[in-house]
Structures are given as C-alpha cells and as structure tokens.
Design a protein around this motif. Structure first.
Motif, PDB file in Angstrom:
ATOM      1  N   THR A  27       0.854  -1.189   0.000  1.00  0.00           N
ATOM      2  CA  THR A  27       0.000   0.000   0.000  1.00  0.00           C
ATOM      3  C   THR A  27       0.886   1.234   0.000  1.00  0.00           C
ATOM      4  OG1 THR A  27      -1.686  -1.200   1.243  1.00  0.00           O
ATOM      5  CG2 THR A  27      -1.875   1.189   1.165  1.00  0.00           C
ATOM      6  N   VAL A  28       0.637   2.124  -0.963  1.00  0.00           N
ATOM      7  CA  VAL A  28       1.507   3.275  -1.181  1.00  0.00           C
ATOM      8  C   VAL A  28       0.681   4.552  -1.177  1.00  0.00           C
ATOM      9  CG1 VAL A  28       3.233   4.319  -2.711  1.00  0.00           C
ATOM     10  CG2 VAL A  28       2.972   1.834  -2.641  1.00  0.00           C
ATOM     11  N   ARG A  29       1.230   5.578  -0.539  1.00  0.00           N
ATOM     12  CA  ARG A  29       0.630   6.906  -0.614  1.00  0.00           C
ATOM     13  C   ARG A  29       1.607   7.824  -1.339  1.00  0.00           C
ATOM     14  NH1 ARG A  29      -1.342   8.699   4.795  1.00  0.00           N
ATOM     15  NH2 ARG A  29       0.879   8.821   5.322  1.00  0.00           N
ATOM     16  N   VAL A  30       1.149   8.360  -2.462  1.00  0.00           N
ATOM     17  CA  VAL A  30       2.004   9.219  -3.291  1.00  0.00           C
ATOM     18  C   VAL A  30       1.654  10.670  -3.031  1.00  0.00           C
ATOM     19  CG1 VAL A  30       2.725   9.798  -5.628  1.00  0.00           C
ATOM     20  CG2 VAL A  30       2.179   7.433  -5.053  1.00  0.00           C
ATOM     21  N   ALA A  31       2.671  11.472  -2.757  1.00  0.00           N
ATOM     22  CA  ALA A  31       2.461  12.892  -2.505  1.00  0.00           C
ATOM     23  C   ALA A  31       1.920  13.563  -3.755  1.00  0.00           C
ATOM     24  CB  ALA A  31       3.768  13.547  -2.070  1.00  0.00           C
ATOM     25  N   ALA A  32       1.066  14.564  -3.557  1.00  0.00           N
ATOM     26  CA  ALA A  32       0.523  15.315  -4.682  1.00  0.00           C
ATOM     27  C   ALA A  32       1.643  15.989  -5.446  1.00  0.00           C
ATOM     28  CB  ALA A  32      -0.479  16.346  -4.186  1.00  0.00           C
ATOM     29  N   ALA A  33       1.569  15.930  -6.766  1.00  0.00           N
ATOM     30  CA  ALA A  33       2.590  16.550  -7.607  1.00  0.00           C
ATOM     31  C   ALA A  33       2.595  18.040  -7.382  1.00  0.00           C
ATOM     32  CB  ALA A  33       2.349  16.233  -9.073  1.00  0.00           C
ATOM     33  N   GLY A  34       3.762  18.577  -7.082  1.00  0.00           N
ATOM     34  CA  GLY A  34       3.886  20.009  -6.858  1.00  0.00           C
ATOM     35  C   GLY A  34       4.890  20.597  -7.811  1.00  0.00           C
ATOM     36  N   PRO A  35       5.315  21.826  -7.571  1.00  0.00           N
ATOM     37  CA  PRO A  35       6.273  22.461  -8.461  1.00  0.00           C
ATOM     38  C   PRO A  35       7.651  21.849  -8.314  1.00  0.00           C
ATOM     39  CG  PRO A  35       5.847  23.849  -6.548  1.00  0.00           C
ATOM     40  CD  PRO A  35       4.888  22.711  -6.475  1.00  0.00           C
ATOM     41  N   GLY A  36       8.423  21.937  -9.352  1.00  0.00           N
ATOM     42  CA  GLY A  36       9.828  21.538  -9.286  1.00  0.00           C
ATOM     43  C   GLY A  36      10.044  20.079  -9.560  1.00  0.00           C
ATOM     44  N   GLU A  37      10.985  19.528  -8.806  1.00  0.00           N
ATOM     45  CA  GLU A  37      11.510  18.203  -9.098  1.00  0.00           C
ATOM     46  C   GLU A  37      10.468  17.112  -8.954  1.00  0.00           C
ATOM     47  OE1 GLU A  37      15.702  15.975  -8.081  1.00  0.00           O
ATOM     48  OE2 GLU A  37      14.913  17.513  -6.753  1.00  0.00           O
ATOM     49  N   ALA A  38       9.660  17.175  -7.893  1.00  0.00           N
ATOM     50  CA  ALA A  38       8.707  16.096  -7.649  1.00  0.00           C
ATOM     51  C   ALA A  38       7.692  15.986  -8.761  1.00  0.00           C
ATOM     52  CB  ALA A  38       8.007  16.315  -6.312  1.00  0.00           C
ATOM     53  N   ALA A  75      -6.104  -3.551 -13.380  1.00  0.00           N
ATOM     54  CA  ALA A  75      -6.670  -3.704 -12.049  1.00  0.00           C
ATOM     55  C   ALA A  75      -5.947  -4.775 -11.262  1.00  0.00           C
ATOM     56  CB  ALA A  75      -8.153  -4.040 -12.160  1.00  0.00           C
ATOM     57  N   SER A  76      -5.387  -5.783 -11.939  1.00  0.00           N
ATOM     58  CA  SER A  76      -4.700  -6.852 -11.237  1.00  0.00           C
ATOM     59  C   SER A  76      -3.365  -6.398 -10.671  1.00  0.00           C
ATOM     60  CB  SER A  76      -4.459  -8.032 -12.177  1.00  0.00           C
ATOM     61  OG  SER A  76      -3.632  -7.639 -13.258  1.00  0.00           O
ATOM     62  N   GLU A  77      -2.815  -5.320 -11.257  1.00  0.00           N
ATOM     63  CA  GLU A  77      -1.512  -4.856 -10.793  1.00  0.00           C
ATOM     64  C   GLU A  77      -1.644  -3.799  -9.714  1.00  0.00           C
ATOM     65  OE1 GLU A  77       1.577  -5.833 -11.389  1.00  0.00           O
ATOM     66  OE2 GLU A  77       0.659  -7.493 -12.425  1.00  0.00           O
ATOM     67  N   SER A  78      -2.560  -2.873  -9.860  1.00  0.00           N
ATOM     68  CA  SER A  78      -2.684  -1.818  -8.863  1.00  0.00           C
ATOM     69  C   SER A  78      -4.101  -1.324  -8.788  1.00  0.00           C
ATOM     70  CB  SER A  78      -1.736  -0.651  -9.186  1.00  0.00           C
ATOM     71  OG  SER A  78      -2.144  -0.011 -10.370  1.00  0.00           O
ATOM     72  N   SER A  79      -4.495  -0.966  -7.588  1.00  0.00           N
ATOM     73  CA  SER A  79      -5.776  -0.326  -7.372  1.00  0.00           C
ATOM     74  C   SER A  79      -5.526   0.908  -6.544  1.00  0.00           C
ATOM     75  CB  SER A  79      -6.734  -1.281  -6.641  1.00  0.00           C
ATOM     76  OG  SER A  79      -6.180  -1.665  -5.409  1.00  0.00           O
ATOM     77  N   SER A  80      -6.358   1.941  -6.708  1.00  0.00           N
ATOM     78  CA  SER A  80      -6.033   3.198  -6.037  1.00  0.00           C
ATOM     79  C   SER A  80      -7.276   3.901  -5.555  1.00  0.00           C
ATOM     80  CB  SER A  80      -5.256   4.121  -6.992  1.00  0.00           C
ATOM     81  OG  SER A  80      -6.072   4.483  -8.087  1.00  0.00           O
ATOM     82  N   ASP A  81      -7.062   4.754  -4.580  1.00  0.00           N
ATOM     83  CA  ASP A  81      -8.062   5.685  -4.083  1.00  0.00           C
ATOM     84  C   ASP A  81      -7.536   7.074  -4.399  1.00  0.00           C
ATOM     85  OD1 ASP A  81      -9.731   7.348  -2.721  1.00  0.00           O
ATOM     86  OD2 ASP A  81      -9.646   6.257  -0.813  1.00  0.00           O
ATOM     87  N   ALA A  82      -7.956   7.590  -5.541  1.00  0.00           N
ATOM     88  CA  ALA A  82      -7.381   8.835  -6.047  1.00  0.00           C
ATOM     89  C   ALA A  82      -7.574   9.985  -5.076  1.00  0.00           C
ATOM     90  CB  ALA A  82      -7.995   9.178  -7.405  1.00  0.00           C
ATOM     91  N   SER A  83      -8.711  10.015  -4.385  1.00  0.00           N
ATOM     92  CA  SER A  83      -8.973  11.132  -3.490  1.00  0.00           C
ATOM     93  C   SER A  83      -8.002  11.159  -2.321  1.00  0.00           C
ATOM     94  CB  SER A  83     -10.413  11.050  -2.956  1.00  0.00           C
ATOM     95  OG  SER A  83     -10.582   9.848  -2.207  1.00  0.00           O
ATOM     96  N   ALA A  84      -7.523   9.980  -1.894  1.00  0.00           N
ATOM     97  CA  ALA A  84      -6.604   9.918  -0.768  1.00  0.00           C
ATOM     98  C   ALA A  84      -5.151   9.803  -1.210  1.00  0.00           C
ATOM     99  CB  ALA A  84      -6.958   8.726   0.123  1.00  0.00           C
ATOM    100  N   GLY A  85      -4.891   9.634  -2.523  1.00  0.00           N
ATOM    101  CA  GLY A  85      -3.534   9.444  -3.015  1.00  0.00           C
ATOM    102  C   GLY A  85      -2.942   8.116  -2.621  1.00  0.00           C
ATOM    103  N   SER A 113      -2.658   3.937  -3.148  1.00  0.00           N
ATOM    104  CA  SER A 113      -2.834   2.894  -4.152  1.00  0.00           C
ATOM    105  C   SER A 113      -2.228   1.593  -3.655  1.00  0.00           C
ATOM    106  CB  SER A 113      -2.183   3.299  -5.486  1.00  0.00           C
ATOM    107  OG  SER A 113      -0.788   3.437  -5.330  1.00  0.00           O
ATOM    108  N   GLY A 114      -2.648   0.489  -4.265  1.00  0.00           N
ATOM    109  CA  GLY A 114      -2.094  -0.820  -3.956  1.00  0.00           C
ATOM    110  C   GLY A 114      -1.274  -1.325  -5.117  1.00  0.00           C
ATOM    111  N   LEU A 115      -0.221  -2.052  -4.822  1.00  0.00           N
ATOM    112  CA  LEU A 115       0.700  -2.529  -5.847  1.00  0.00           C
ATOM    113  C   LEU A 115       1.036  -3.990  -5.571  1.00  0.00           C
ATOM    114  CD1 LEU A 115       2.428  -1.519  -8.287  1.00  0.00           C
ATOM    115  CD2 LEU A 115       4.260  -1.112  -6.639  1.00  0.00           C
TER     116      LEU A 115
END
Length: 606
Positions: free
Chosen positions: A152-163, A178-188, A190-192
């Motif tokens: 289970t991964v939480r990805v930071a919202a894309a911001g300015p610059g490098e990230a 769907a077999s590889e990853s599922s996500s909750d876009a509102s919370a950032g 996803s499953g891998l």
C-alpha cells in the motif's frame, strides 16, 4: 521485538550463470557439515537443507518492488537494468523523497559548499525509465501484505519543481491494470502487487530526548535552526548558516558529528562539538588516540565540550538560540546539528511480521523471510543467520563479535551487487538453461570494515578485520607522538592476521595494514618498518602504483580501471565517476583521482 520469522543460513543453493564480485563456488549443502564441530555439523546440514526446500524459486518476468531510492537501492537497480531491458524482470522503485538517489554520505560536504548538488547524484532517472523501470518518487509505503503480496503506497501530490516532473510519467501509468494496482485517487493511496520485495529503506537519525524537542523519529518537524543533516533540505539549512559565518553547535561526538563540526569550522571559522565522555569518538578510539584527536580538532577551530544536553532554547518565533546543559550552562548558536546516531528504518518490515532486532534480520543471502520473497540491503539490514554452524553469527549473538558500523556505504553496495548477481543468475539460467553453471557462494559471514574520517587536514582511519577471533590479541604494536598528534595502534591474532588497527596521521602505515587484510596476508616478525613509512627522513621511496591497486575502496575501483577511463576520453573527475563509479561513496579518493588526472595530462603534453 518479537521473533516471528525464521531465515536461512549460508548453505542454501542458487543456480547461477555467474558469480557476484568476489564470489566463489561452494560445496553441496549435503557436504556443508564438513569441518564443523560434531555437535553442530549434523544440525547445520539439516538446517540448510530445510531452508533450501522452503525457498520459492524465481521465474522469468517477476515483478520486483524496491522500497527506497537511496545509493544502495540505486546500485541494485543499476545492476539489474540489463534484465529489465530484456524483459526478464519488472522493477518498480518507490522512493519516499521527491529526489532521485543521491549520496547521503556527502550531504555534509554539500552543506558547506565542498561539493555541488550535481556531484551527489548516483542514478539517472531517464536511463532507468528508458530501460523500463517504473520510478515513483514522493511515494510513502504504508503497509506490506506478505500473504496477498501487495504493498500500500501513498504518493504525494505533484507540486512544483523536481517532484512534479519526476512523477509525471507514473501518474499516467498507475492504473494500467486492475490486477496490478488499485487506487483511491482522493486519498492518493494505491495498492501494488509484487513477486519479490527488496527493502532498502536505510536508517533514520536518532533524536535525543531534550526539552523543547520532539524525540519521535517520525514526529513533529524540528524547530527552525535545528537539523539532523540527513537529507538535502537539512543541507540547505546548514548552507545558509555557514554562508553567513554563523556559529554551528553539533550535538554528538561520533564520526558524523566530528565531520559536521570540522566542516562548519572550516567554512565559518568556528564550531562547537558537544559530546559525552572525555573526548569525541571515545567509543571507537582508545583514550590516548581520542585525546590526540581532540587536540587536532582544537587546532582546526572546533571547540569540544564534554557535557550532557538537557534542552533546546528557542526565541519567540520558535527558532534555535542555544543548547542548554545539565550543569546550568548553555551554548548559543545559529544552528544546532543533531548527530546522535542512526537506527534502521525497520517499521515496514516489523509490521509485516518479519524479524527485527537492530535492523531487519537477514541471512547471508540477504533473505528476510523463509520463502526468499523479501530481501533487505544496506543500513536497514542486519545480517544474523540461525545456522548452528555459522560461527560469526553465533559470536555476534553472544556479543563477542561486533557488527560493522552503520552509515558506511561500501558494505551496502556489496550487498546490492551480490543480490543483483544472484537474481540475474537465476533468471538468466531460466531464460537459457545453457547459462546454468552451478551454485553461488552467499555473502561472506564477516568482512573488513574501514571507518575513515572525512576531514581536510585530519587523517583518521579505523580498520576492523571482522574476523571471528575471541580472546585478547596475541600481539600489539603502538606508536604515539604527542607533539605531532600522531598515533598508530594495531592488534594481531596469534597466526599473524590483523584484528584491528587505528591510525591518526599515519596514512602510509594504514595503507599497508589495509592491503594486508584485503590480501589475507599475515604480518609476522619485526614490524618496526611500519613506523618509518610516514617519517620523511626514514621512509623508503613508495612503490610505484600498479593497475591492480585499489583507489576507490567504496566502489572497489582500481587504478587500472581509472586509467582505462581516462584513455577512453574521461578528462574530469565527474566523467571518471560516471564511467567507473569511483568517488560516489565517501569521497576520500577524490584527491588521488585528481592527481592521476594531472599526471596523465602532464604525460600527454610532454
């Protein structure tokens, strides 16, 4: 920490198409008891065979998820890149920081302006992506489910610059199946899914328990003007202070603390090092050597203060103003650097039911679980197998043999290279059975460790052979010069093998001792010649360096490899680093590389 997962010992076999660096063939597990004590031989053979049966073999096209994007993870990914390019392996890298892998060992050098930001980078994002590696930066791994093999991964919202720039590609690819990853876009979140996991989560700074400071490693942010000097943001804070010639207070008398204080003093003119015990590095050095080092620090502009810190004083705006001491005194400053040690980032592994002690417990093949699906490398890993016939691990458990100190990049790189070679051996043999050549020796049960102080005018090296030798040394030699602040101390086993050595301002003698350890050569007879090596009046002419001489010990790069790179067109230190990986570790080989460049330039112009 609960002990829930067994791990295998050094006798498990792996089919291989090649050997890891320094690897060698080993005997069949059924013969592995030969030479062991009778009480342990039979148990050891049974243990190793049981571990072999429990392991799940690799298959072509498996998905390997690398948790962490530091220099050790980067070395592993670089080495498996050919497998990814050929479609034999899928690799996803999850990095918590928004930056590509960089050399944390040199963060302090960057903080005082000795090296550039570009020179810290140890991996190329475009090269990885072009090969097919899925790189996700700013990705925090929350959980690892070993039963369903999902992360289970939480990805930071894309911001300015490098990230934002580095994460643009994976945001478009995250839901390809769907077999590889599922996500909750509102919370950032996803499953891998994964087939294997390589944990390269590194270590975090220990926060001291001081009034005005949250001691939790993952707690609230530090007050303004307080830093642990572990990442690029920390380095930028320190750069701003030393640029204004502000006063830096360093709390912690270990190697990193001493280096930070020296770097700050060199740039700003002065710094204060607060430590426990009589002198800095008192846990590593003898009292005599530590005293001489303290004098060298004083000469370099570092004020050493033996005291116990109790509180961090701040101004009305919350910025650091002083470090308060138990004796009622205080040390004012513009920046406080916390250098109180590190601890392995092992929370993810412990939450997944893996065995955790000082770090994630792995065997000599770097497995953290019975099935061989989870591995750990670098500072987060603790090599401690349960094979009853493994004497080094038995001695470590009993406290008779010290483990290599944390924060050293070379051991992590060797682990990354070994694991990549092992995986490559299995996968290539599956893809083409003609490449199957036999089993591969696991990582050595003990390796030498070299602790070197990175300082401009202070040459201090501590060499530990790592040999499982109990009892007092059979022989000691020592040379001390109080006036010149020089010291040489070496201990030998009864067979002439070096056990441990410390050298302060005696670089040639230490080079000879290091070479003897690496070659496995005993030193016997009259050793007074070691004392003359660093004396101008008595030292013999140094032998001409040969192509096999190691220049960069972190990466194992020889002089011959450097000369080939120069002949191939590398005309700067940066170009040599890109071609050979030299100087991507502790950086102490940089002067020798520069001298080699100058020497080759001179020979070309004459």
């Amino acid at each position: 920490m609960t002990d829930r997962t067994d791990v295998s010992g050094p006798g498990a076999t792996v089919s291989s198409a090649g050997l890891p660096p320094g690897g060698s063939r080993r005997q069949d597990p059924r013969e592995a008891g030969a030479g062991l004590e009778p009480a342990h031989g039979q148990d050891s053979v049974a243990f190793r065979a049981r571990r072999v049966r429990a392991r799940v073999p690799f298959d072509v096209g498996e998905h390997v998820v690398v948790v962490g994007c530091g220099p050790v993870a980067a070395r592993f990914v670089d080495d498996v890149l050919p497998l990814v390019e050929r479609g034999l392996l899928r690799v996803t890298v999850l990095g918590a920081e928004p930056h590509m892998a960089y050399n944390r060992i040199l963060v302090g050098e960057y903080a005082v302006g000795r090296v550039s930001r570009e020179s810290l980078t140890v991996a190329d994002l475009e090269t990885w992506r072009a090969a097919g590696v899925d790189v996700r930066l700013g990705a925090e791994v929350l959980r690892m489910d070993r039963t369903r093999r999902r992360i289970t991964v939480r990805v930071a919202a894309a911001g300015p610059g490098e990230a934002a720039g580095e994460n643009a590609q994976e945001n478009d690819q995250e839901n390809d199946g769907a077999s590889e990853s599922s996500s909750d876009a509102s919370a950032g979140i996803s499953g891998l899914s994964w087939d294997r996991v390589v944990l390269a989560t590194g270590a975090r700074a220990v926060r001291p328990n001081l009034r005005g400071l949250d001691p939790s490693p993952d707690g609230a942010v530090l007050p303004a003007g307080v830093t642990a000097l572990r990442d690029l943001d920390d380095a930028r804070h320190m750069r701003a202070v030393v640029a204004e010639r502000g006063h830096t207070v360093v709390l912690g008398g270990g190697v990193l603390g001493v280096e930070a204080a020296l770097a700050a003093a060199e740039t700003a003119g002065t710094a204060t090092l607060v430590h426990t015990g009589d002198h800095p590095l008192g846990r590593v050095l003898s009292p005599g050597t530590a005293r001489l080092l303290a004098e060298r620090l004083r000469q370099a502009g570092v004020r050493c203060r033996s005291a116990r810190a109790v509180a961090v004083a701040t101004d009305p705006g919350g910025g650091f103003t002083a470090l308060e001491l138990a004796d009622g005194g205080s040390i004012p400053g513009d920046l406080l650097v916390l250098s109180c040690g590190v601890q392995a980032r092992a929370g993810l592994a412990e939450g997944a039911g893996l065995r955790v002690l000082q770090g994630i417990v792995v065997d000599h093949e770097l497995q953290a679980d019975v099935e061989g699906r989870v591995f750990a490398i670098g500072d987060c890993a603790e090599v401690l197998c349960r094979d009853p016939g493994c004497e080094p691990c038995l001695q470590r458990r009993a406290g008779e043999l010290r483990s290599a100190p944390a924060g050293m990049i070379a051991p992590g790189w060797r682990q990354a290279e070994y694991l990549a070679a092992r995986i490559a051996a299995e996968v290539r043999a599956l893809a083409d059975p003609r490449l199957m050549t036999g089993p591969v020796e696991p990582m050595p049960a003990h390796e030498p460790s070299v602790l070197r102080l990175k300082a401009k005018d202070i040459d201090l090296v501590v060499l530990d052979s790592g040999l499982p030798v109990a009892g007092d040394p059979a022989r000691r030699i020592r040379f001390t010069d109080d006036a010149l602040c020089q010291d040489l101390h070496a201990e030998f086993a009864d067979d002439g093998r070096l056990r441990r050595a410390v050298a302060l301002a005696r670089p040639r003698a230490m080079a000879q001792l290091t070479a003897a350890v690496e070659a496995g050569e005993p030193l016997r007879g009259d050793l007074t010649w070691l004392l003359s090596l660093d004396s101008q009046w008595a030292a013999p002419e140094p032998a001409a360096a040969g192509p096999a001489d190691v220049v960069c010990r972190c990466a194992g790069v020889t002089r011959g490899v450097l000369e080939e790179a120069i002949d191939g067109g590398a005309r700067t230190a940066e170009a040599i680093t890109a071609a050979t990986r030299a100087c991507t570790g502790c950086g102490t080989c940089h002067p020798e590389i520069q001298a080699l460049l100058a020497q080759r330039d001179a020979s070309m112009t004459t």
